[in-house]
Design an enzyme around this catalytic site. Structure first.
Site, short mmCIF file in Angstrom:
data_model
loop_
_atom_site.label_atom_id
_atom_site.label_comp_id
_atom_site.label_asym_id
_atom_site.label_seq_id
_atom_site.Cartn_x
_atom_site.Cartn_y
_atom_site.Cartn_z
N ASN A 26 -14.77 -4.86 11.98
CA ASN A 26 -14.66 -6.23 11.47
C ASN A 26 -14.54 -7.19 12.65
O ASN A 26 -14.54 -6.76 13.80
CB ASN A 26 -13.46 -6.35 10.51
CG ASN A 26 -12.17 -5.97 11.17
OD1 ASN A 26 -11.73 -6.62 12.11
ND2 ASN A 26 -11.55 -4.89 10.70
N LYS B 117 3.88 -3.64 0.02
CA LYS B 117 3.91 -2.88 1.27
C LYS B 117 5.34 -2.76 1.82
O LYS B 117 5.53 -2.24 2.90
CB LYS B 117 3.00 -3.53 2.30
CG LYS B 117 1.54 -3.60 1.84
CD LYS B 117 0.59 -3.94 2.97
CE LYS B 117 -0.82 -4.14 2.43
NZ LYS B 117 -1.84 -3.74 3.38
N1 CTP Z 1 -2.80 -3.02 7.02
C1 CTP Z 1 -2.51 -1.78 7.55
N2 CTP Z 1 -3.30 -0.71 7.25
C2 CTP Z 1 -4.37 -0.85 6.46
C3 CTP Z 1 -4.68 -2.13 5.92
C4 CTP Z 1 -3.87 -3.20 6.22
O1 CTP Z 1 -1.54 -1.64 8.30
N3 CTP Z 1 -5.11 0.21 6.19
C5 CTP Z 1 -1.90 -4.14 7.29
C6 CTP Z 1 -2.48 -5.26 8.15
O2 CTP Z 1 -2.24 -5.02 9.52
C7 CTP Z 1 -1.70 -6.47 7.64
C8 CTP Z 1 -1.45 -6.15 6.18
O3 CTP Z 1 -1.59 -4.75 6.05
O4 CTP Z 1 -0.45 -6.56 8.27
C9 CTP Z 1 -2.37 -6.83 5.20
O5 CTP Z 1 -3.71 -6.65 5.58
P1 CTP Z 1 -4.88 -7.36 4.77
O6 CTP Z 1 -6.18 -7.01 5.43
O7 CTP Z 1 -4.55 -8.80 4.56
O8 CTP Z 1 -4.77 -6.69 3.34
P2 CTP Z 1 -5.25 -5.33 2.75
O9 CTP Z 1 -4.06 -4.46 2.52
O10 CTP Z 1 -6.36 -4.72 3.57
O11 CTP Z 1 -5.78 -5.79 1.32
P3 CTP Z 1 -7.06 -6.72 0.97
O12 CTP Z 1 -8.07 -6.51 2.06
O13 CTP Z 1 -7.48 -6.18 -0.37
O14 CTP Z 1 -6.56 -8.14 0.89
#
Ligand code: CTP
Length: 419
Positions: free
Chosen positions: A211, A345
């Protein structure tokens, strides 16, 4: 005695109209009992005379790398060693570029390169020069090496344009020093884990799922935590940024590697999850490059969900960090969605940003890779909106909040360890 009082300061005045403010700065520093020695660059001499600087500092003033008199005494080495700190004010775009890239082309840059003292810069330049990616990249590099940036302010430029780039006022610079010195290492003794950047999930030897995350916000947080005295482990995905100074950096590629490194870094006092972890990885990673098999026959890419690193580390356990801070990138209902994420979380605070709105704020640029951020800091009982600011300022404000929470024992109210 507090803050800047009584310090031996080497003041470098580089070229810019703001140099006139440095004379007032010298006066204020002297009032605080500082012993100030000046270096004036060739550009600086266009705006203030070495004579004024000598008169106000009551010390010899230095201008020339090739001065036979000064250099027989190894002037630039001596100057860099005999002070408590170096302040570059104004720091022109040219001076910052020289510092970032290790130029030793005049007395000021040579002295800075030879120095092992704390360095502070008060930038001053036209707003377009300040916004230019070259200047911003140079600043990121300098901050990652532990250099402290004071200002600049927003306002009308000498050229009539409006924006960020005015040098901080002399009393603001003194105030910034006081702040930095007073809060002197409020996080010393605190262990911190930070995740930053994207993850790359391999598909075959040449392709991956990734990404646009630049890692700038996560790296700025690691840098600020270290400056606040924390013992920092930064688990970084693939980014194009230097390792922050004084930080233990673990480089990883995939979400699984990031999770493993985070587990190894716990228990710790505070963990901040700024990484944009790829949500999925390929079920099978091929060892040979996938060949094209005609338009009607694209590869059938099977994906599986990656583990949630934040949720895993924040689970109630004896190893759970005392304070867990997540990030949330949203495009709508920012605060509500972020609150849901905070709960699901099990983190204590969440830093939320509206990636779509931020892109508008920053006009024509995108939040990914941008140097500014507009965020909300959300906790169980509070939502704070922070105005659009440099990512380094977001990092610093977050460190202040973390320092406050540890000082007030707020962290004791975090979810109790169950295991
Ligand atoms: N995060 C993580 N591990 C993952 C996905 C996310 O540790 N596999 C953490 C990110 O570092 C951030 C938080 O979770 O602190 C939220 O990440 P975000 O990308 O906003 O959300 P997602 O959980 O991926 O959900 P979505 O993409 O559906 O909004």
């Amino acid at each position: 005695m507090s803050g800047i009082d009584g310090k031996k300061i080497l003041l470098i005045i580089s070229g810019g109209i703001a140099a006139y403010k440095s004379l007032e700065l010298i006066r204020l520093l002297r009032k605080r009992g500082c012993n100030v020695t000046g270096i004036v660059t060739k550009g600086g001499e266009q705006f203030v005379t070495p004579m004024s600087v000598a008169a106000l500092t009551e010390n010899p003033v230095y201008t020339d790398l090739w001065s036979l008199k000064d250099e027989t005494e190894m002037g630039h080495i001596r100057l860099s060693r005999e002070c408590d700190l170096i302040l570059v004010a104004p720091a022109s775009a040219d001076m910052l570029a020289k510092m970032a890239h290790g130029f030793a082309s005049d007395l000021a840059s040579t002295t800075l390169l030879a120095s092992d003292k704390p360095v502070y810069v008060a930038p001053a330049m036209n707003n377009k020069m300040w916004d230019h990616p070259a200047t911003q990249d140079n600043l990121t590099l300098l901050q990652s090496r532990g250099i402290t940036v004071i200002g600049p302010n927003e306002g009308e430029m000498a050229c009539g344009e409006y924006g960020l780039g005015r040098m901080s006022e002399p009393d603001e610079i003194i105030h910034a020093f006081d702040g930095l010195a007073d809060v002197q290492k409020p996080l010393s003794g605190v262990s911190a884990l930070v995740t930053s950047g994207p993850t790359h999930e391999p598909i075959d030897p040449v392709r991956f799922i990734g990404n646009k995350s630049s890692g700038k916000q996560g790296h700025a947080i690691a840098t600020a935590l270290a400056q606040y005295g924390a013992d920092v482990t930064l688990v970084s995905g693939p980014v194009n940024l230097p390792d922050p100074a004084g930080v233990n950096v673990i480089h990883v590629q995939t979400a699984l590697e990031m999770l493993e490194a985070c587990k190894n870094a716990t228990p710790c006092d505070v963990a901040i999850f700024a990484a944009a972890v790829a949500d999925w990885s390929a079920v099978t990673t091929l060892t040979e490059k996938i060949k094209k098999r005609g338009r009607r026959n694209p590869p059938d890419l099977q994906l599986k969900e990656n583990p949630d690193i934040l949720a895993t580390i924040a689970r109630p356990s004896r190893k759970r960090p005392k304070l867990v801070i997540g990030f949330a990138a949203e495009t709508e209902n920012v605060v509500d969605f972020a609150k849901e994420k905070m709960q699901s979380k099990n983190c204590d605070w969440i830093v939320a940003n509206n990636v779509a709105e931020n892109a508008e704020d920053i006009s024509e640029t995108q939040i990914f890779g941008a140097d500014q951020n507009h965020v909300y800091l959300i906790s169980a009982d509070n939502v704070e909106e922070w105005p659009l600011m440099q990512k380094s300022n977001v990092a610093e404000k977050l460190c202040q909040r973390i320092g406050d929470a540890f000082a007030q024992d707020e962290i004791l109210s975090c979810p109790a360890a169950a295991e």
